[in-house]
Design a protein around this motif. Structure first.
Motif, PDB file in Angstrom:
ATOM      1  N   ARG A   9       2.437   1.929  -3.340  1.00 31.34           N
ATOM      2  CA  ARG A   9       1.456   2.441  -4.297  1.00 31.34           C
ATOM      3  C   ARG A   9       1.283   3.946  -4.175  1.00 31.34           C
ATOM      4  O   ARG A   9       1.286   4.664  -5.168  1.00 31.34           O
ATOM      5  CB  ARG A   9       0.108   1.738  -4.090  1.00 31.34           C
ATOM      6  CG  ARG A   9      -0.892   1.976  -5.178  1.00 31.34           C
ATOM      7  CD  ARG A   9      -2.148   1.160  -4.965  1.00 31.34           C
ATOM      8  NE  ARG A   9      -2.864   1.467  -3.749  1.00 31.34           N
ATOM      9  CZ  ARG A   9      -3.636   2.541  -3.573  1.00 31.34           C
ATOM     10  NH1 ARG A   9      -3.802   3.403  -4.534  1.00 31.34           N
ATOM     11  NH2 ARG A   9      -4.253   2.732  -2.431  1.00 31.34           N
ATOM     12  N   ASN A  25      -7.081   1.861   4.521  1.00 31.69           N
ATOM     13  CA  ASN A  25      -7.024   1.301   3.168  1.00 31.69           C
ATOM     14  C   ASN A  25      -6.727  -0.193   3.150  1.00 31.69           C
ATOM     15  O   ASN A  25      -7.152  -0.894   2.235  1.00 31.69           O
ATOM     16  CB  ASN A  25      -5.958   2.025   2.334  1.00 31.69           C
ATOM     17  CG  ASN A  25      -6.338   3.460   2.048  1.00 31.69           C
ATOM     18  OD1 ASN A  25      -7.483   3.857   2.228  1.00 31.69           O
ATOM     19  ND2 ASN A  25      -5.379   4.239   1.613  1.00 31.69           N
ATOM     20  N   THR A  26      -5.994  -0.686   4.131  1.00 32.09           N
ATOM     21  CA  THR A  26      -5.589  -2.094   4.119  1.00 32.09           C
ATOM     22  C   THR A  26      -6.443  -2.974   5.025  1.00 32.09           C
ATOM     23  O   THR A  26      -6.414  -4.191   4.888  1.00 32.09           O
ATOM     24  CB  THR A  26      -4.123  -2.238   4.554  1.00 32.09           C
ATOM     25  OG1 THR A  26      -3.969  -1.701   5.868  1.00 32.09           O
ATOM     26  CG2 THR A  26      -3.204  -1.532   3.585  1.00 32.09           C
ATOM     27  N   GLU A  60       0.831  -1.207   0.000  1.00 35.44           N
ATOM     28  CA  GLU A  60       0.000   0.000   0.000  1.00 35.44           C
ATOM     29  C   GLU A  60       0.864   1.255   0.000  1.00 35.44           C
ATOM     30  O   GLU A  60       0.565   2.226  -0.683  1.00 35.44           O
ATOM     31  CB  GLU A  60      -0.928  -0.016   1.215  1.00 35.44           C
ATOM     32  CG  GLU A  60      -1.815   1.196   1.333  1.00 35.44           C
ATOM     33  CD  GLU A  60      -2.818   1.341   0.198  1.00 35.44           C
ATOM     34  OE1 GLU A  60      -3.238   2.477  -0.054  1.00 35.44           O
ATOM     35  OE2 GLU A  60      -3.169   0.328  -0.427  1.00 35.44           O
TER      36      GLU A  60
END
Length: 170
Positions: free
Chosen positions: A74, A85-86, A71
């Motif tokens: 990215r 997000n994860t 992540e």
């Protein structure tokens, strides 16, 4: 009411404990060799036996670290964003950022406030680089809203509007 049963250590288990303690691997990877004891009891027994501190052992990275690494490669983000997000917990994401920053694998590219009056959170990016210094905190007088005459008087907005209209008309 039943009392907790204490499990006595055998001489074979003490020998295994000394082997595990002397190795450079984390204790958690070798707990299976002592199935009758928990990690906490192993740590307690090691200290009780007078074994030296294990400062040279580097903990193994958890599987969540791989997800957080992908992540962060990215896009740069702060710890709250990484956790959101994860799907990894904030605590694990914070530990990841602390360990990777100490190892020099990530660096701070900026600072972002995550709460209105809270401190600024560092934004991390993957790779080597120079850290952006932490900004100075805002002074109290800048954080607190200023009270104007209109907010003290319930009719203050109407009075201010009338004064503006009178000035424009003149």
């Amino acid at each position: 009411m039943s009392k907790k049963q204490w499990v006595e250590w055998t001489t074979g288990e003490l020998r295994i404990l000394r082997e595990i303690w002397a190795s450079s691997e984390p204790l958690k990877t070798n707990v299976h060799r002592l199935p009758r004891h928990t990690l906490r009891s192993i740590l307690f027994k090691g200290r009780r036996e007078g074994l030296p501190p294990r400062y040279t052992v580097k903990s193994a990275y958890s599987p969540a670290f791989g997800v957080l690494k992908q992540e962060l490669q990215r896009a740069s983000n702060h710890v709250h964003g990484l956790a959101a997000n994860t799907g990894v917990s904030y605590r694990r994401a914070h530990e990841f950022a602390r360990v990777m920053h100490a190892d020099g694998k990530i660096h701070i590219t900026g600072w972002r406030k995550t709460e209105r009056n809270g401190p600024a959170a560092p934004i991390y990016a993957w790779g080597e680089g120079d850290d952006v210094p932490r900004p100075e905190p805002a002074r109290v007088r800048e954080r607190l809203p200023r009270k104007t005459d209109a907010s003290r008087n319930p009719f203050g907005q109407i009075i201010d509007y009338a004064r503006q209209q009178q000035r424009e008309a003149a």
